[in-house]
Motif scaffolding. Structure first.
Motif, PDB file in Angstrom:
ATOM      1  N   SER A   1      23.892 -71.145 -66.919  1.00 18.62           N
ATOM      2  CA  SER A   1      24.586 -71.278 -65.644  1.00 18.62           C
ATOM      3  C   SER A   1      25.205 -72.659 -65.588  1.00 18.62           C
ATOM      4  CB  SER A   1      23.599 -71.086 -64.496  1.00 18.62           C
ATOM      5  OG  SER A   1      24.282 -71.113 -63.275  1.00 18.62           O
ATOM      6  N   PRO A   2      26.490 -72.792 -65.423  1.00 18.37           N
ATOM      7  CA  PRO A   2      27.478 -71.713 -65.353  1.00 18.37           C
ATOM      8  C   PRO A   2      27.691 -71.072 -66.720  1.00 18.37           C
ATOM      9  CG  PRO A   2      28.588 -73.825 -65.313  1.00 18.37           C
ATOM     10  CD  PRO A   2      27.103 -74.108 -65.311  1.00 18.37           C
ATOM     11  N   ARG A   3      28.352 -69.949 -66.715  1.00 15.73           N
ATOM     12  CA  ARG A   3      28.497 -69.148 -67.929  1.00 15.73           C
ATOM     13  C   ARG A   3      29.619 -69.611 -68.842  1.00 15.73           C
ATOM     14  NH1 ARG A   3      27.469 -64.410 -64.381  1.00 15.73           N
ATOM     15  NH2 ARG A   3      25.361 -63.794 -64.872  1.00 15.73           N
ATOM     16  N   GLY A   4      30.408 -70.544 -68.425  1.00 17.05           N
ATOM     17  CA  GLY A   4      31.522 -70.975 -69.260  1.00 17.05           C
ATOM     18  C   GLY A   4      32.801 -70.284 -68.851  1.00 17.05           C
ATOM     19  N   ASN A   5      33.704 -70.152 -69.799  1.00 17.63           N
ATOM     20  CA  ASN A   5      35.024 -69.605 -69.508  1.00 17.63           C
ATOM     21  C   ASN A   5      35.148 -68.142 -69.894  1.00 17.63           C
ATOM     22  OD1 ASN A   5      35.712 -72.077 -68.569  1.00 17.63           O
ATOM     23  ND2 ASN A   5      37.298 -72.481 -70.076  1.00 17.63           N
ATOM     24  N   ILE A   6      36.018 -67.452 -69.179  1.00 16.56           N
ATOM     25  CA  ILE A   6      36.403 -66.083 -69.469  1.00 16.56           C
ATOM     26  C   ILE A   6      37.754 -66.168 -70.168  1.00 16.56           C
ATOM     27  CG2 ILE A   6      36.968 -63.835 -68.484  1.00 16.56           C
ATOM     28  CD1 ILE A   6      35.819 -64.925 -65.822  1.00 16.56           C
ATOM     29  N   THR A   7      37.847 -65.703 -71.387  1.00 23.12           N
ATOM     30  CA  THR A   7      39.145 -65.655 -72.044  1.00 23.12           C
ATOM     31  C   THR A   7      39.786 -64.306 -71.750  1.00 23.12           C
ATOM     32  OG1 THR A   7      38.083 -64.974 -74.112  1.00 23.12           O
ATOM     33  CG2 THR A   7      38.549 -67.333 -73.826  1.00 23.12           C
ATOM     34  N   ILE A   8      41.090 -64.325 -71.522  1.00 20.36           N
ATOM     35  CA  ILE A   8      41.809 -63.164 -70.996  1.00 20.36           C
ATOM     36  C   ILE A   8      42.737 -62.583 -72.074  1.00 20.36           C
ATOM     37  CG2 ILE A   8      43.337 -62.363 -69.160  1.00 20.36           C
ATOM     38  CD1 ILE A   8      40.668 -63.450 -68.107  1.00 20.36           C
ATOM     39  N   PRO A   9      42.464 -61.362 -72.533  1.00 18.85           N
ATOM     40  CA  PRO A   9      43.292 -60.737 -73.564  1.00 18.85           C
ATOM     41  C   PRO A   9      44.473 -59.958 -72.989  1.00 18.85           C
ATOM     42  CG  PRO A   9      41.419 -59.336 -73.117  1.00 18.85           C
ATOM     43  CD  PRO A   9      41.275 -60.561 -72.230  1.00 18.85           C
ATOM     44  N   GLY A  10      45.415 -59.602 -73.870  1.00 16.38           N
ATOM     45  CA  GLY A  10      46.461 -58.650 -73.524  1.00 16.38           C
ATOM     46  C   GLY A  10      47.734 -59.212 -72.946  1.00 16.38           C
TER      47      GLY A  10
END
Length: 183
Positions: free
Chosen positions: A108-117
């Motif tokens: 916590s926190p979980r870090g970053n969300i990478t966004i595909p597409g």
């Protein structure tokens, strides 16, 4: 399997098979990725449930073309406690994603969300798409903005570095939407 072939339904809060209770937003987000049907006695809804369900139906109708003609994209995130899947338009102008928490993370926190597409060379606004009450315990990251207006980033930055993950509990989900920023 193409999303339009999936029999996805919004059911009552308590599952008759598992006994689990889920929020309407979790059930609706889960059902968005197919034909978005109902397995629920709609006459049993109270006024607030009916109003929120109507908002979900409107969201589905307004995004149906994207949901049924785009490309399915997915990414497992962080330590496996978050999952991201969605539909990206074939012309790369927009996308809709579900971010789902599958279990409590020790990080916590979980870090970053990478966004595909998305197209690396284009600039997108990424924002949360919240309907009804936000998930219990949601801690939004700063990029949500004061009115959930999101942030502009290049497709390349979203793909490689992403955005900070919001904190949500297991069996919760939120929608994230990207749209190409017009000049």
């Amino acid at each position: 399997l193409p999303p339009e072939m999936m029999g996805t339904h919004v059911a009552s809060a308590r599952s008759h098979t598992t006994g689990r209770t889920s929020s309407l937003s979790f059930r609706a987000i889960t059902a968005l990725w197919g034909h978005f049907g109902f397995e629920w006695d709609l006459l049993a809804l109270d006024d607030s449930e009916a109003a929120e369900l109507a908002q979900w139906v409107e969201l589905y109708k307004s995004r149906r073309q994207l949901l049924l003609t785009g490309r399915l994209v997915r990414r497992d995130l962080a330590d496996g406690s978050l999952r991201l899947h969605g539909i990206a338009a074939r012309d790369h102008r927009r996308a809709l994603y579900a971010l789902t928490c599958t279990r409590r993370s020790p990080i916590s926190p979980r870090g970053n969300i990478t966004i595909p597409g998305l197209d690396d060379e284009r600039t997108y606004v990424i924002r949360p798409l919240l309907i009804g009450d936000p998930p219990d315990g949601l801690i939004p990251p700063p990029w949500f903005g004061s009115n959930n207006q999101g942030i502009a980033m290049s497709g390349k930055m979203l793909r490689l570095h992403g955005v900070a993950a919001p904190l949500i509990y297991p069996d919760q989900a939120i929608l994230l939407e990207t749209e190409e920023q017009s000049n």
